[in-house]
Design an enzyme around this catalytic site. Structure first.
Site, mmCIF file in Angstrom:
data_model
loop_
_atom_site.group_PDB
_atom_site.id
_atom_site.type_symbol
_atom_site.label_atom_id
_atom_site.label_comp_id
_atom_site.label_asym_id
_atom_site.label_seq_id
_atom_site.Cartn_x
_atom_site.Cartn_y
_atom_site.Cartn_z
ATOM 1 N N GLU A 120 0.849 -1.203 0.000
ATOM 2 C CA GLU A 120 0.000 0.000 0.000
ATOM 3 C C GLU A 120 0.877 1.242 0.000
ATOM 4 O OE1 GLU A 120 -1.976 0.182 3.758
ATOM 5 O OE2 GLU A 120 -2.549 -1.915 3.753
ATOM 6 N N LYS A 122 2.013 4.501 1.551
ATOM 7 C CA LYS A 122 1.883 4.974 2.927
ATOM 8 C C LYS A 122 1.508 6.452 2.886
ATOM 9 C CE LYS A 122 4.189 4.958 7.393
ATOM 10 N NZ LYS A 122 4.191 6.392 7.700
ATOM 11 N N ASP A 124 0.713 10.152 3.846
ATOM 12 C CA ASP A 124 1.342 11.043 4.819
ATOM 13 C C ASP A 124 0.276 11.940 5.433
ATOM 14 O OD1 ASP A 124 3.308 12.131 6.316
ATOM 15 O OD2 ASP A 124 4.277 13.216 4.674
ATOM 16 N N TYR A 232 -7.413 1.485 6.154
ATOM 17 C CA TYR A 232 -6.410 0.454 5.873
ATOM 18 C C TYR A 232 -6.399 -0.733 6.829
ATOM 19 C CZ TYR A 232 -3.525 3.449 8.954
ATOM 20 O OH TYR A 232 -3.048 4.211 9.967
ATOM 21 N N LYS A 321 10.502 3.382 3.640
ATOM 22 C CA LYS A 321 10.393 4.829 3.486
ATOM 23 C C LYS A 321 11.003 5.305 2.171
ATOM 24 C CE LYS A 321 8.642 6.464 7.203
ATOM 25 N NZ LYS A 321 8.766 7.556 7.811
ATOM 26 N N CYS A 415 21.193 46.834 -8.959
ATOM 27 C CA CYS A 415 21.363 45.542 -9.607
ATOM 28 C C CYS A 415 22.765 44.997 -9.357
ATOM 29 C CB CYS A 415 21.107 45.682 -11.106
ATOM 30 S SG CYS A 415 21.493 44.177 -12.022
ATOM 31 N N CYS A 418 24.569 45.054 -13.052
ATOM 32 C CA CYS A 418 24.883 46.276 -13.809
ATOM 33 C C CYS A 418 24.850 47.535 -12.961
ATOM 34 C CB CYS A 418 23.939 46.417 -15.002
ATOM 35 S SG CYS A 418 22.264 46.883 -14.515
ATOM 36 N N CYS A 433 15.570 44.921 -11.924
ATOM 37 C CA CYS A 433 16.656 45.793 -12.337
ATOM 38 C C CYS A 433 16.124 46.692 -13.442
ATOM 39 C CB CYS A 433 17.817 44.941 -12.855
ATOM 40 S SG CYS A 433 18.936 45.838 -13.951
ATOM 41 N N CYS A 439 21.871 45.911 -18.940
ATOM 42 C CA CYS A 439 22.273 44.939 -17.926
ATOM 43 C C CYS A 439 22.707 43.640 -18.598
ATOM 44 C CB CYS A 439 21.101 44.681 -16.982
ATOM 45 S SG CYS A 439 21.448 43.423 -15.740
HETATM 46 O O1 JCF Z 1 -1.015 4.873 5.025
HETATM 47 C C1 JCF Z 1 -0.562 4.819 6.136
HETATM 48 N N1 JCF Z 1 -0.021 5.886 6.644
HETATM 49 C C2 JCF Z 1 -0.609 3.557 6.939
HETATM 50 C C3 JCF Z 1 -0.234 3.544 8.270
HETATM 51 C C4 JCF Z 1 -1.077 2.387 6.331
HETATM 52 C C5 JCF Z 1 -1.138 1.213 7.042
HETATM 53 O O2 JCF Z 1 -1.579 0.105 6.459
HETATM 54 C C6 JCF Z 1 -0.752 1.182 8.418
HETATM 55 C C7 JCF Z 1 -0.289 2.358 9.024
HETATM 56 C C8 JCF Z 1 0.068 2.307 10.359
HETATM 57 C C9 JCF Z 1 -0.031 1.100 11.051
HETATM 58 N N2 JCF Z 1 -0.854 0.008 9.124
HETATM 59 C C10 JCF Z 1 -0.492 -0.020 10.399
HETATM 60 C C11 JCF Z 1 -0.589 -1.291 11.118
#
Ligand code: JCF
Length: 684
Positions: A120, A122, A124, A232, A321, A415, A418, A433, A439
């Site tokens: 999946e 992740k 933010d 999720y 990450k 400037c 120039c 400028c 220039c």
């Molecule tokens: O998308 C996410 N930030 C994300 C965080 C997705 C997941 O399946 C996660 C999670 C944090 C913990 N699953 C767990 C167990």
């Protein structure tokens, strides 16, 4: 007015039906992205329910879509305990760590075969837990420390993609869903633009904006933020069969009406996990929301149970990450660059830092206002962001780390190239400028632009060569390109006779060009490739364009007052006219473009608009007349062709009648416009 405060059975079922319909349409729109009714129809149903609820407050249920708009302001958030702790994830920072994760799992399970993983993106955002009792959303909470979070029920109700009532026939009696609330890029941009316009502080990134939005005690504010949630996992589930696998969990969640990320995939073994990572990494910049990595989970729930947990994290999942898009570093200095239009841009010189996959040592500071907004000083520790191929930006100063000797950034009044005065005109955020072609920086940029691919496309006349030519005084203005000396060229760094010859051939070839290219090449402010093309096609020749007044210029598609002003002023400056003559004298040539006169049947006519038009704004009416070739005048005279009299027309109408000038009303005007725009031939 209120005669009956207790709703009849009929009214109650009407309200229930409206709730159900609205919740379904909401799901179609926000989760499936596939609405079946127009917005206006949704609004109508919504108002119908709202008015029933106003009349009979007992109809206001927790799953009513009217609850999404937010309500009372809270004093604070209650603390809530998660019955099943919300886990965090272990991280893997490279392929090796991912392979080690897979090996650990197989060792522990004594598994020879490959493991099936769900991959999946992740997201933010902010992790949250949603509790549904008998299918109705009854509580929303933040993750907090994983054991205890904050009750943000009122706020999560406003998130459009969160179902207020679970969909489907088989609904669990108790369901705790986990997911991520996040703010897509478009919403983030909108919020920051609004904040900027209101003189409020902007958010540093979408994650902070999402967190800030969920932390509002006034849920109406949350409701105004276009948050989304992807589900999720499941914390608790009762009253239905347990899902068979993690992927099945996601499918079931989708069936109950949750948004589940569309990029989720099932793969086999670590190698395929890594391939998925590469795929998503390549797509990352095009996604409409931020992701900071990939989550891999063992798909089999039976295997998940056998693997169990270490401390706070499951053994059966890991987050791989991506390289961070934001890092901290130090501002060492600020330099000022001068661009083609004289714009003086402050450029941050940074202690090199690895961010967004590359080492960054420069970031743009945009302009003086941005420096003020950031409150940045030399010596500051800053957060640099580099996402995709966008130039690195400084998003924030870490105030706590400001050194005692931090120095103010002094914007130059002259400037740096120039020495001409730097000016900031009117409300323009950009300081420029004032040296123009005096220039060297502007000269260089103008020549680079002139020779560039979408302009005259002179192959071999690259940036480095232009810089040499200007520095050595071999080219002083655009037409100088056409008077280069072969021997002098051959002497330049990295040139030689062969390259000089090739360049001269390319320069010669570039002389035969097109009007759109030539116009673009001139580098008139705000005239990009598309505008140059529109102008060229509208006016057909340089002569026609040169003589156009601002009104005529504005009749060109996509040309507003600002562009019209710059084009008009360009042709009013004698230096520019001299330059044009010199370029033509040097042999630059292009064919004129035949204009389709039938598209402008009102050429030569002078129209006057007066009174109030009911069905279109004055500016729209004017724009449409202009693009049909008419002139639009503010006063009636014997030259006037027609007067359009809206309601409450006054002295202009009287004058037209006195001068015996034809007058038409709005209805006739609209009909005439429509006919002209369709056929291109005037009505009798
Ligand atoms: O998308 C996410 N930030 C994300 C965080 C997705 C997941 O399946 C996660 C999670 C944090 C913990 N699953 C767990 C167990």
């Amino acid at each position: 007015m209120k005669t009956n405060s207790v709703a009849s059975a009929g009214i109650r079922s009407k309200a229930a039906a409206l709730r159900e319909q609205l919740n379904l349409h909401n799901h179609r729109y926000y989760v499936l992205d596939d609405p079946v009714i127009p917005d206006a129809e949704y609004d109508r149903l919504f108002r119908e329910l709202q008015s029933l609820e106003q009349q009979y407050p007992e109809l206001q249920t927790a799953d009513s879509p009217t609850q999404r708009v937010g309500g009372m302001v809270l004093e604070g958030f209650q603390s809530v305990r998660h019955q099943v702790p919300m886990l965090s994830l272990d991280n893997a920072f490279d392929d090796e760590e991912l392979v080690a994760f897979d090996s650990r799992i197989r060792d522990r399970l004594k598994y020879k075969e490959e493991i099936e993983y769900v991959c999946e993106p992740k997201l933010d955002g902010i992790a949250i837990s949603l509790l549904y009792r008998q299918g109705v959303l009854s509580r929303g909470a933040t993750r907090g420390d994983g054991e205890r979070g904050e009750d943000i029920t009122a706020n999560v109700r406003t998130v459009a993609s969160i179902p207020l009532r679970l969909l489907g026939a088989q609904v669990p009696s108790l369901l705790e869903v986990r997911g991520e609330i996040y703010l897509p890029h478009a919403g983030f941009k909108g919020i920051n633009e609004a904040a900027l316009a209101a003189g409020e502080k902007t958010f540093v990134n979408p994650r902070n904006a999402a967190a800030g939005s969920l932390r509002q005690l006034d849920s109406q504010i949350t409701a105004s933020r276009p948050l989304e949630m992807c589900a999720y996992s499941i914390g608790r589930i009762e009253g239905v069969d347990d899902p068979e696998s993690h992927f099945d969990t996601l499918e079931k969640l989708r069936g109950w009406g949750f948004l589940v990320n569309s990029h989720i995939d099932v793969v086999t073994g670590a190698t395929e996990c890594m391939a998925y990572y590469r795929r998503l990494e390549a797509e990352r910049d095009q996604l409409p929301y931020d992701i900071d990595g990939i989550v891999y989970k063992v798909n089999s729930l039976a295997l998940q149970r056998r693997l169990g947990f270490v401390a706070r994290a499951p053994r059966w999942a890991i987050a791989r990450k991506f390289p961070a898009q934001e890092e901290m570093t130090q501002l060492l200095d600020v330099e000022f660059q001068v661009g083609r239009t004289g714009a003086v841009t402050p450029v941050a010189k940074l202690e090199p830092v690895f961010v967004g996959g590359v080492t960054v040592s420069n970031a743009t500071l945009h302009n003086q206002d941005e420096i003020a907004r950031l409150g940045i000083k030399i010596g500051d520790t800053v957060i640099v962001r580099r996402a995709g191929d966008v130039i690195p930006q400084i998003v924030k100063v870490v105030d706590e780390r400001r050194p005692g000797n931090a120095q103010d950034i002094r914007f130059p009044s002259r400037c740096p190239v120039c020495g001409s005065p730097v000016e900031r005109l009117g409300s323009d955020a950009v300081a420029r400028c004032s040296g123009g072609m005096v220039c060297d920086a502007q000269r260089k940029e103008a020549i680079k632009h002139f020779a560039s691919r979408k302009a005259l496309d002179i192959e071999g006349l690259g940036d480095k060569l232009v810089e040499q030519l200007v520095d050595k005084g071999l080219v002083r203005s655009l037409d100088g390109i056409f008077h280069l000396d072969r021997a002098e060229l051959a002497e330049l760094e990295r040139m030689g006779e062969k390259s000089a010859d090739n360049l001269l051939v390319a320069i010669e070839a570039s002389k035969s060009t097109t009007l759109p290219r030539f116009l673009f090449a001139l580098g008139i402010r705000e005239v990009g490739e598309a505008t140059a093309k529109s102008l060229a096609e509208h006016f057909g020749s340089m002569e026609n364009l040169r003589q156009a007044d601002q009104e005529a210029l504005q009749s060109v598609e996509d040309v507003g007052p600002v562009v019209a002003h710059f084009v008009y002023e360009f042709f009013r400056q004698s230096d520019n006219l001299t330059l044009l003559d010199a370029l033509i004298a040097a042999g630059v040539n292009w064919p004129d473009i035949e204009i389709d006169e039938s598209a402008r049947p009102l050429t030569g006519e002078v129209w006057v608009l007066t009174g109030t038009l009911e069905n279109m704004g004055r500016s729209e009416a004017k724009e449409r007349l202009l693009s049909l070739g008419a002139k639009v005048s503010g006063s009636v005279s014997s030259n006037t062709t027609v007067v359009v009299a809206g309601s409450a027309a006054g002295s202009k109408l009287t004058k037209a009648q006195k001068l015996d000038i034809p007058v038409i009303d709005e209805q006739a005007f609209v009909a005439r416009l429509a006919a002209l725009e369709k056929t291109g031939t005037p009505l009798p």
